[in-house]
Design a protein around this motif. Structure first.
Motif, PDB file in Angstrom:
ATOM      1  N   GLN A 117       0.847  -1.190   0.000  1.00  0.00           N
ATOM      2  CA  GLN A 117       0.000   0.000   0.000  1.00  0.00           C
ATOM      3  C   GLN A 117       0.886   1.246   0.000  1.00  0.00           C
ATOM      4  OE1 GLN A 117      -3.140  -0.307  -0.301  1.00  0.00           O
ATOM      5  NE2 GLN A 117      -3.740  -2.302   0.482  1.00  0.00           N
ATOM      6  N   PRO A 118       0.904   2.010  -1.095  1.00  0.00           N
ATOM      7  CA  PRO A 118       1.820   3.161  -1.200  1.00  0.00           C
ATOM      8  C   PRO A 118       1.613   4.237  -0.143  1.00  0.00           C
ATOM      9  CG  PRO A 118       0.176   3.179  -2.970  1.00  0.00           C
ATOM     10  CD  PRO A 118       0.059   1.852  -2.290  1.00  0.00           C
ATOM     11  N   GLU A 119       0.394   4.369   0.397  1.00  0.00           N
ATOM     12  CA  GLU A 119       0.127   5.446   1.364  1.00  0.00           C
ATOM     13  C   GLU A 119       0.701   5.155   2.747  1.00  0.00           C
ATOM     14  OE1 GLU A 119      -4.184   5.739   2.068  1.00  0.00           O
ATOM     15  OE2 GLU A 119      -4.286   3.796   1.084  1.00  0.00           O
ATOM     16  N   VAL A 120       1.076   3.902   2.993  1.00  0.00           N
ATOM     17  CA  VAL A 120       1.613   3.523   4.303  1.00  0.00           C
ATOM     18  C   VAL A 120       2.820   4.379   4.652  1.00  0.00           C
ATOM     19  CG1 VAL A 120       2.879   1.707   5.536  1.00  0.00           C
ATOM     20  CG2 VAL A 120       0.729   1.169   4.381  1.00  0.00           C
ATOM     21  N   HIS A 121       3.719   4.542   3.706  1.00  0.00           N
ATOM     22  CA  HIS A 121       4.956   5.297   3.950  1.00  0.00           C
ATOM     23  C   HIS A 121       4.636   6.750   4.314  1.00  0.00           C
ATOM     24  CE1 HIS A 121       9.128   6.534   3.524  1.00  0.00           C
ATOM     25  NE2 HIS A 121       9.458   5.268   3.421  1.00  0.00           N
ATOM     26  N   ASP A 122       3.693   7.354   3.602  1.00  0.00           N
ATOM     27  CA  ASP A 122       3.323   8.754   3.871  1.00  0.00           C
ATOM     28  C   ASP A 122       2.713   8.905   5.254  1.00  0.00           C
ATOM     29  OD1 ASP A 122       4.199   9.570   1.392  1.00  0.00           O
ATOM     30  OD2 ASP A 122       2.230   9.428   0.448  1.00  0.00           O
ATOM     31  N   ILE A 123       1.822   7.966   5.625  1.00  0.00           N
ATOM     32  CA  ILE A 123       1.150   8.042   6.940  1.00  0.00           C
ATOM     33  C   ILE A 123       2.174   7.910   8.062  1.00  0.00           C
ATOM     34  CG2 ILE A 123      -0.479   6.869   8.476  1.00  0.00           C
ATOM     35  CD1 ILE A 123      -2.079   6.106   5.941  1.00  0.00           C
ATOM     36  N   ILE A 124       3.094   6.970   7.926  1.00  0.00           N
ATOM     37  CA  ILE A 124       4.113   6.770   8.960  1.00  0.00           C
ATOM     38  C   ILE A 124       5.044   7.979   9.048  1.00  0.00           C
ATOM     39  CG2 ILE A 124       6.215   5.450   9.486  1.00  0.00           C
ATOM     40  CD1 ILE A 124       4.729   2.925   8.858  1.00  0.00           C
ATOM     41  N   SER A 125       5.453   8.512   7.904  1.00  0.00           N
ATOM     42  CA  SER A 125       6.346   9.677   7.901  1.00  0.00           C
ATOM     43  C   SER A 125       5.687  10.882   8.560  1.00  0.00           C
ATOM     44  CB  SER A 125       6.759  10.026   6.460  1.00  0.00           C
ATOM     45  OG  SER A 125       7.448   8.963   5.862  1.00  0.00           O
ATOM     46  N   ASP A 126       4.411  11.111   8.234  1.00  0.00           N
ATOM     47  CA  ASP A 126       3.677  12.232   8.838  1.00  0.00           C
ATOM     48  C   ASP A 126       3.558  12.046  10.352  1.00  0.00           C
ATOM     49  OD1 ASP A 126       3.360  13.365   6.361  1.00  0.00           O
ATOM     50  OD2 ASP A 126       1.279  12.694   6.081  1.00  0.00           O
ATOM     51  N   ALA A 127       3.327  10.804  10.773  1.00  0.00           N
ATOM     52  CA  ALA A 127       3.198  10.518  12.209  1.00  0.00           C
ATOM     53  C   ALA A 127       4.507  10.805  12.935  1.00  0.00           C
ATOM     54  CB  ALA A 127       2.790   9.063  12.421  1.00  0.00           C
ATOM     55  N   MET A 128       5.627  10.436  12.326  1.00  0.00           N
ATOM     56  CA  MET A 128       6.930  10.676  12.950  1.00  0.00           C
ATOM     57  C   MET A 128       7.204  12.168  13.101  1.00  0.00           C
ATOM     58  SD  MET A 128       9.163   7.670  11.098  1.00  0.00           S
ATOM     59  CE  MET A 128      10.727   8.156  11.820  1.00  0.00           C
ATOM     60  N   VAL A 129       6.804  12.946  12.104  1.00  0.00           N
ATOM     61  CA  VAL A 129       6.969  14.407  12.180  1.00  0.00           C
ATOM     62  C   VAL A 129       6.164  14.968  13.353  1.00  0.00           C
ATOM     63  CG1 VAL A 129       6.438  16.599  11.027  1.00  0.00           C
ATOM     64  CG2 VAL A 129       7.497  14.736   9.737  1.00  0.00           C
ATOM     65  N   GLU A 130       4.901  14.549  13.459  1.00  0.00           N
ATOM     66  CA  GLU A 130       4.033  15.046  14.532  1.00  0.00           C
ATOM     67  C   GLU A 130       4.535  14.623  15.908  1.00  0.00           C
ATOM     68  OE1 GLU A 130       1.155  17.078  14.434  1.00  0.00           O
ATOM     69  OE2 GLU A 130       2.085  17.481  12.495  1.00  0.00           O
ATOM     70  N   MET A 131       5.039  13.398  16.004  1.00  0.00           N
ATOM     71  CA  MET A 131       5.587  12.921  17.279  1.00  0.00           C
ATOM     72  C   MET A 131       6.772  13.775  17.719  1.00  0.00           C
ATOM     73  SD  MET A 131       5.437   8.784  16.803  1.00  0.00           S
ATOM     74  CE  MET A 131       6.415   8.473  18.282  1.00  0.00           C
ATOM     75  N   CYS A 132       7.618  14.115  16.780  1.00  0.00           N
ATOM     76  CA  CYS A 132       8.781  14.962  17.103  1.00  0.00           C
ATOM     77  C   CYS A 132       8.331  16.340  17.597  1.00  0.00           C
ATOM     78  CB  CYS A 132       9.687  15.113  15.885  1.00  0.00           C
ATOM     79  SG  CYS A 132      10.584  13.607  15.450  1.00  0.00           S
ATOM     80  N   ILE A 133       7.299  16.881  16.956  1.00  0.00           N
ATOM     81  CA  ILE A 133       6.756  18.169  17.397  1.00  0.00           C
ATOM     82  C   ILE A 133       6.232  18.052  18.831  1.00  0.00           C
ATOM     83  CG2 ILE A 133       4.917  19.872  17.032  1.00  0.00           C
ATOM     84  CD1 ILE A 133       5.185  19.286  14.013  1.00  0.00           C
ATOM     85  N   GLY A 134       5.544  16.948  19.113  1.00  0.00           N
ATOM     86  CA  GLY A 134       5.025  16.714  20.462  1.00  0.00           C
ATOM     87  C   GLY A 134       6.132  16.645  21.498  1.00  0.00           C
ATOM     88  N   GLU A 135       7.237  15.997  21.137  1.00  0.00           N
ATOM     89  CA  GLU A 135       8.372  15.888  22.066  1.00  0.00           C
ATOM     90  C   GLU A 135       8.999  17.260  22.326  1.00  0.00           C
ATOM     91  OE1 GLU A 135       9.196  13.430  23.799  1.00  0.00           O
ATOM     92  OE2 GLU A 135       8.253  11.716  22.819  1.00  0.00           O
ATOM     93  N   VAL A 136       9.146  18.044  21.268  1.00  0.00           N
ATOM     94  CA  VAL A 136       9.727  19.389  21.426  1.00  0.00           C
ATOM     95  C   VAL A 136       8.808  20.261  22.282  1.00  0.00           C
ATOM     96  CG1 VAL A 136      10.363  21.514  20.212  1.00  0.00           C
ATOM     97  CG2 VAL A 136      11.092  19.303  19.310  1.00  0.00           C
ATOM     98  N   GLU A 137       7.491  20.134  22.057  1.00  0.00           N
ATOM     99  CA  GLU A 137       6.536  20.891  22.869  1.00  0.00           C
ATOM    100  C   GLU A 137       6.653  20.522  24.345  1.00  0.00           C
ATOM    101  OE1 GLU A 137       2.869  21.706  19.720  1.00  0.00           O
ATOM    102  OE2 GLU A 137       2.837  19.914  20.977  1.00  0.00           O
ATOM    103  N   GLN A 138       6.876  19.235  24.626  1.00  0.00           N
ATOM    104  CA  GLN A 138       7.016  18.827  26.026  1.00  0.00           C
ATOM    105  C   GLN A 138       8.257  19.448  26.643  1.00  0.00           C
ATOM    106  OE1 GLN A 138       5.892  14.921  27.520  1.00  0.00           O
ATOM    107  NE2 GLN A 138       7.979  14.604  28.211  1.00  0.00           N
ATOM    108  N   ILE A 139       9.341  19.489  25.881  1.00  0.00           N
ATOM    109  CA  ILE A 139      10.576  20.106  26.388  1.00  0.00           C
ATOM    110  C   ILE A 139      10.345  21.594  26.664  1.00  0.00           C
ATOM    111  CG2 ILE A 139      12.951  20.738  25.788  1.00  0.00           C
ATOM    112  CD1 ILE A 139      13.025  18.124  24.109  1.00  0.00           C
ATOM    113  N   GLN A 140       9.665  22.272  25.735  1.00  0.00           N
ATOM    114  CA  GLN A 140       9.408  23.705  25.893  1.00  0.00           C
ATOM    115  C   GLN A 140       8.511  23.994  27.092  1.00  0.00           C
ATOM    116  OE1 GLN A 140       7.850  24.608  21.944  1.00  0.00           O
ATOM    117  NE2 GLN A 140       9.777  25.568  21.348  1.00  0.00           N
ATOM    118  N   ASP A 141       7.610  23.045  27.394  1.00  0.00           N
ATOM    119  CA  ASP A 141       6.649  23.266  28.471  1.00  0.00           C
ATOM    120  C   ASP A 141       7.106  22.718  29.820  1.00  0.00           C
ATOM    121  OD1 ASP A 141       4.660  24.734  27.190  1.00  0.00           O
ATOM    122  OD2 ASP A 141       3.769  22.951  26.305  1.00  0.00           O
TER     123      ASP A 141
END
Length: 323
Positions: free
Chosen positions: A128-152
């Motif tokens: 399924q070609p969309e699998v790679h896009d979904i996983i990549s987008d999730a990893m980006v969002e997770m990183c943002i969440g981690e940075v937000e936790q550090i900032q807060d």
């Protein structure tokens, strides 16, 4: 009912996923291999692969295809734990030494990076070609969440919306993606996929809120790490938010006591008890219960198959779990 009893019928497929994980963390460099294996052998609920497997059963179930998303998702989760332990300076996870503790921060960071890289590499094997896009987008969002936790960190003035947005990115997102990608791998219709993804989101929110509650009410033996770890590290979770909203004086006490230094056990216990005395645990539990109720409602119109029953039982388990 124990969690493993809920998905006992999937034991052979889960065993296959476990073997795939072991094979795919086998780095050529001995230190990377030892560090990765150390985390894998420490165990875990493997709840994300389980969600992938169960969601896939609403479509054309093929474990050979589904493993191509189940294994990468668990590797991403494991990698995030390794990086979390570096950021939090954690010595223990699941009662075992963390990679940063057993080796050092540099080995831990590269081990996490290695797991992320293997996850992306394996996801590319899906049909399924969309699998790679979904996983990549999730990893980006997770990183943002981690940075937000550090900032807060140590920001005792943050609001509920900030907290909920952070745990959505840190925890709920990957569980939602697990359900969604199981549906994708099973080639389900778009509405089934949407509902399973939403179910994963609600359950993921409840899962993290329950984790945050357990940090206040669990024992070190149950948690595999010292109780009050989040609070001590300046991570503002829902019980603390509930308590500070109810008692402004307690907020002053927390902000003046918990700073970027090492608190003694007596001090942290005193603050934990003060938070519990406000009724904050009940307040946080009500949030978790509401998310779990939404999760149950999301599955109402899906076919009454064994996988649906198991998903509902997992939601019940998450609401009652003690570790």
């Amino acid at each position: 009912m124990k969690l493993t009893e809920i998905y006992w019928h999937l034991r052979s497929d889960i065993s296959m996923i476990e073997k795939e994980l072991e094979q795919n963390i086998g780095a050529k460099h001995p230190v990377l291999k030892k560090a990765s294996t150390h985390l894998l052998k420490a165990g875990g609920k493997r709840i994300r692969p389980v969600f992938v497997l169960l969601a896939g059963q609403f479509g054309n179930y093929s474990v050979k295809e589904i493993k191509n998303v189940a294994v990468p998702l668990e590797l991403i989760h494991m990698a995030s734990l390794v990086h979390d332990d570096v950021i939090d300076n954690a010595e223990l996870r699941r009662g075992e030494k963390t990679i940063k503790s057993k080796w050092d921060n540099r080995v831990a960071m590269y081990t996490g990076d290695f797991m992320f890289a293997r996850a992306v590499e394996l996801a590319a094997e899906s049909k399924q070609p969309e699998v790679h896009d979904i996983i990549s987008d999730a990893m980006v969002e997770m990183c943002i969440g981690e940075v937000e936790q550090i900032q807060d960190q140590y920001n005792w003035d943050q609001n509920l919306r900030t907290y909920l947005r952070r745990i959505k990115r840190k925890t709920a997102l990957l569980i939602a993606v697990s359900c969604e990608l199981g549906a994708v791998a099973g080639d389900t219709d778009s509405e089934t996929r949407r509902k399973l993804s939403l179910f994963g989101h609600y359950v993921g929110m409840a899962f993290q809120i329950t984790d945050d509650i357990l940090d206040f009410v669990g024992t070190e033996k149950e948690l595999g790490k010292p109780a009050g770890s989040d609070l001590k590290q300046g991570n503002v979770t829902l019980p603390a938010l509930c308590a500070m909203n109810k008692d402004p004086e307690l907020k002053v006490k927390i902000s003046s006591t918990i700073k970027e230094n090492d608190l003694g056990g007596t001090e942290i216990k005193s603050i934990i008890e003060a938070i519990k005395d406000t009724g904050a645990i009940t307040c946080a539990k009500q949030f978790s219960d509401r998310y779990l109720q939404k999760a149950r409602e999301t599955l109402q119109d899906l076919p009454d198959i064994h996988a649906k029953t198991a998903l509902l039982q997992i939601a019940d388990y998450i609401g009652k779990r003690k570790f």
